[in-house]
Design an enzyme around this catalytic site. Structure first.
Site, mmCIF file in Angstrom:
data_model
loop_
_atom_site.group_PDB
_atom_site.id
_atom_site.type_symbol
_atom_site.label_atom_id
_atom_site.label_comp_id
_atom_site.label_asym_id
_atom_site.label_seq_id
_atom_site.Cartn_x
_atom_site.Cartn_y
_atom_site.Cartn_z
ATOM 1 C CG ASP A 13 -1.738 -1.241 1.361
ATOM 2 O OD1 ASP A 13 -2.320 -1.676 0.370
ATOM 3 O OD2 ASP A 13 -1.759 -1.812 2.474
ATOM 4 N N GLY A 15 1.647 2.988 -2.617
ATOM 5 C CA GLY A 15 1.301 3.874 -3.718
ATOM 6 C C GLY A 15 1.995 3.440 -5.002
ATOM 7 C CE LYS A 16 2.831 -2.488 -4.524
ATOM 8 N NZ LYS A 16 2.487 -2.172 -3.140
ATOM 9 C CB ALA A 39 -2.407 -6.357 -5.289
ATOM 10 N N GLY A 40 -4.576 -4.074 -4.390
ATOM 11 C CA GLY A 40 -5.448 -3.062 -4.974
ATOM 12 C C GLY A 40 -4.604 -1.878 -5.364
ATOM 13 C CG HIS A 41 -1.611 -1.720 -7.952
ATOM 14 N ND1 HIS A 41 -0.963 -1.652 -6.753
ATOM 15 C CD2 HIS A 41 -0.985 -2.663 -8.661
ATOM 16 C CE1 HIS A 41 0.017 -2.522 -6.743
ATOM 17 N NE2 HIS A 41 0.020 -3.154 -7.885
ATOM 18 C CB THR A 42 -5.708 3.486 -5.697
ATOM 19 O OG1 THR A 42 -6.008 2.456 -4.759
ATOM 20 C CG2 THR A 42 -6.886 4.422 -5.831
ATOM 21 C CD GLN A 224 0.481 -8.919 -2.038
ATOM 22 O OE1 GLN A 224 1.334 -9.524 -2.655
ATOM 23 N NE2 GLN A 224 -0.798 -9.065 -2.323
ATOM 24 C CB ALA A 299 -7.313 -0.306 -2.457
ATOM 25 N NE ARG A 303 -8.001 -6.898 6.049
ATOM 26 C CZ ARG A 303 -7.222 -7.973 6.098
ATOM 27 N NH1 ARG A 303 -7.098 -8.659 7.202
ATOM 28 N NH2 ARG A 303 -6.559 -8.355 5.040
ATOM 29 C CG LEU A 332 6.591 14.822 1.766
ATOM 30 C CD1 LEU A 332 7.440 13.980 2.717
ATOM 31 C CD2 LEU A 332 7.493 15.648 0.867
ATOM 32 C CG ASP A 333 -0.159 14.316 0.353
ATOM 33 O OD1 ASP A 333 0.617 13.436 -0.051
ATOM 34 O OD2 ASP A 333 -1.388 14.145 0.440
ATOM 35 N N GLY A 415 0.346 13.920 -3.537
ATOM 36 C CA GLY A 415 -1.106 13.804 -3.636
ATOM 37 C C GLY A 415 -1.428 12.640 -4.550
HETATM 38 P P1 GDP Z 1 -0.404 0.302 -3.912
HETATM 39 O O1 GDP Z 1 -1.039 -1.012 -3.640
HETATM 40 O O2 GDP Z 1 1.013 0.343 -3.480
HETATM 41 O O3 GDP Z 1 -0.616 0.767 -5.316
HETATM 42 O O4 GDP Z 1 -1.112 1.340 -2.981
HETATM 43 P P2 GDP Z 1 -2.665 1.673 -2.908
HETATM 44 O O5 GDP Z 1 -3.152 2.093 -4.224
HETATM 45 O O6 GDP Z 1 -3.410 0.604 -2.192
HETATM 46 O O7 GDP Z 1 -2.623 2.852 -1.870
HETATM 47 C C1 GDP Z 1 -2.169 4.032 -2.171
HETATM 48 C C2 GDP Z 1 -3.265 5.034 -1.912
HETATM 49 O O8 GDP Z 1 -2.680 6.249 -1.729
HETATM 50 C C3 GDP Z 1 -4.234 5.204 -3.076
HETATM 51 O O9 GDP Z 1 -5.486 5.571 -2.617
HETATM 52 C C4 GDP Z 1 -3.598 6.357 -3.861
HETATM 53 O O10 GDP Z 1 -4.506 7.094 -4.637
HETATM 54 C C5 GDP Z 1 -3.078 7.172 -2.745
HETATM 55 N N1 GDP Z 1 -1.875 7.940 -3.026
HETATM 56 C C6 GDP Z 1 -0.816 7.597 -3.812
HETATM 57 N N2 GDP Z 1 0.124 8.547 -3.726
HETATM 58 C C7 GDP Z 1 -0.350 9.506 -2.875
HETATM 59 C C8 GDP Z 1 0.179 10.713 -2.370
HETATM 60 O O11 GDP Z 1 1.291 11.119 -2.669
HETATM 61 N N3 GDP Z 1 -0.606 11.399 -1.483
HETATM 62 C C9 GDP Z 1 -1.842 10.979 -1.093
HETATM 63 N N4 GDP Z 1 -2.525 11.718 -0.231
HETATM 64 N N5 GDP Z 1 -2.360 9.840 -1.561
HETATM 65 C C10 GDP Z 1 -1.624 9.106 -2.427
#
Ligand code: GDP
Length: 429
Positions: A13, A15-16, A39-42, A224, A299, A303, A332-333, A415
């Site tokens: 999680d 932010g990959k 895995a949930g990539h957002t 992961q 995501a 949980r 970082l924000d 962000g």
């Molecule tokens: P991943 O599995 O590593 O891709 O991570 P996720 O997608 O599960 O979680 C990352 C969450 O953080 C998602 O909701 C993204 O939109 C969000 N996100 C990613 N980069 C940033 C960031 O720099 N700032 C903020 N506030 N949210 C972010």
């Protein structure tokens, strides 16, 4: 031979998804190498949010071929739903999505067995997502798994399934008192699935070798994080595959020598889902703030994630396993507004200071984090587009990470949107 591997450097999680999405326009292929639909990539853009579970995030970029490699375990239901969603959003998948014929399939009994085991474990649960991923990997290594290629021959499928089901049904009924499953119903469902995925199935390893021989660029995407790796993570609170860089080679069939860039996705603080040791966990107001501001809820599962300070001991450990060539610091924000920030630089173990990360859960449970403190910042940084737009204290935080890790920060995410990114030409320091 340019393969870039994107690694979650913590417990997932990080932010990959956003970073893969950002890098995708500059590569030819994005290949997913392990895990399943847990895995949930957002990915966020133009006020739209998409969560991908199996299909690599590169699918949203025309001209990028997306590969689901042999190391992935595929849930047909989840995959079909995802393909339908991608199509409904106006993105093409034909000829752009390739599925390894050697990938293993998640079968209905995997989900049922996992649910039964988790229920029986109760308080000692390792917090699986209930998607049958662990049991599918168990069958893979027990050599009783069913692979995509098995769908081609109905007789083979029926034989393998009958053998597997005999054992699984006995387990479900006799050990867990759970409902059993029927061979014919599963065949019917998977034959339908086969018809739909057939155009995508191929020898993806051969495809990748050809792509590399032609000088194409490949982005290997894991799911992961390294601290959940079945060998190097905090066993037994781990996933059942190899999110670490070695997993990219075995999960795609590419040689280690083809990898020339390993990007660590480092969340600016730490989070962990489910049980397991977490030395820098914050069980206080600061932890709640990180969870609320960072939307730290799974995501896929929803949980709440456990939150804590950045742990350099853990990060140095994952760097040594993966060979990080650069860092991408995300979220970082989320730290904005915290008066003081803490970075864990070493542990106290049995009264002694140690910089070693003990990956076995029992020892890690006993370590006490030793922190160094840095001043926070209050300015909104979500509009920053270069390091010089950041407040001095945010820059100092990045510089300190870079110093402690000995690896340059090349990207900073401020962000969730694509635009909320700082790319760093040199190093952050
Ligand atoms: P991943 O599995 O590593 O891709 O991570 P996720 O997608 O599960 O979680 C990352 C969450 O953080 C998602 O909701 C993204 O939109 C969000 N996100 C990613 N980069 C940033 C960031 O720099 N700032 C903020 N506030 N949210 C972010």
């Amino acid at each position: 031979m340019p393969v870039t591997v994107i690694i979650g450097s913590q417990w997932g999680d990080e932010g990959k998804g956003k970073v893969v999405d950002l890098l995708s326009p500059s590569v030819d292929v994005v290949a997913r190498y392990q895990g399943g639909a847990n895995a949930g990539h957002t990915i966020c853009w133009e006020d739209k949010t998409f969560v991908l579970h199996l299909v690599p995030s590169g699918i949203f970029h025309d001209g990028v071929t997306c590969v689901i490699g042999n190391g992935v375990v595929i849930d047909p239901v989840a995959l079909m739903e995802e393909i339908d969603t991608i199509k409904s959003l106006g993105f093409g998948v034909d000829g752009r999505l390739l599925i390894s014929h050697n990938a293993h399939l998640i079968m209905p009994y995997h989900k049922r067995v996992e649910a039964a085991i988790e229920e029986a474990r109760d308080a000692g649960a390792i917090g699986t997502t209930g998607r049958g991923i662990g049991p599918a990997y168990v069958d893979k290594f027990a050599r009783t798994g069913i692979r995509v290629v098995d769908l081609l021959d109905r007789d083979v499928l029926r034989k393998k399934l009958a053998r597997s089901l005999e054992e699984k049904n006995a387990l479900l009924r006799k050990v867990y008192g759970a409902e059993t499953l029927d061979v014919d119903a599963i065949i019917e469902e998977y034959v339908e699935f086969d018809k739909r995925i057939d155009p995508f199935v191929t020898d993806t390893t051969a495809f990748l070798h050809n792509a590399l021989a032609e000088g194409k660029t490949v982005l290997a995407e894991g799911a992961q994080g390294s601290l959940l790796d079945v060998d190097f993570g905090t066993y037994p609170f781990v996933t059942s595959s190899h999110p670490s860089a070695g997993g990219a080679c075995t999960g795609l069939g590419i040689p280690p020598t083809s990898v020339n860039r390993v990007i660590a996705i480092v969340k600016a603080y730490s989070t962990r889902v489910g049980n397991g040791p977490f030395p820098t966990e914050l069980d206080n107001e600061a932890g709640e703030k990180l969870r609320a501001v960072g939307h730290e809820f799974g995501a896929t599962t929803g949980r709440p994630r456990r939150c804590g300070w950045l742990d350099i001991v853990a990060l140095r450990y994952t760097s040594s396993i993966n060979g990080f060539t650069e860092l991408a610091v995300t979220k970082l924000d989320v730290l904005t507004g915290l008066e003081e920030l803490a970075i864990c630089t070493s542990y106290r173990v049995d009264g002694k200071v140690s910089e070693r990360f003990p990956s076995d859960a029992q020892t890690l449970q006993t370590v006490e984090p030793i922190y160094e403190y840095l001043p926070g910042w209050t300015e909104d940084i979500t509009g920053a587009r270069s390091l010089s737009d950041l407040p001095g204290n945010a820059r100092k935080y990045l510089e300190r990470i870079e110093e402690l890790m000995g690896v340059p920060v090349r990207l900073v995410s401020t962000g969730p949107k694509r635009s909320q990114t700082i790319t760093v030409a040199g190093s952050a320091a």
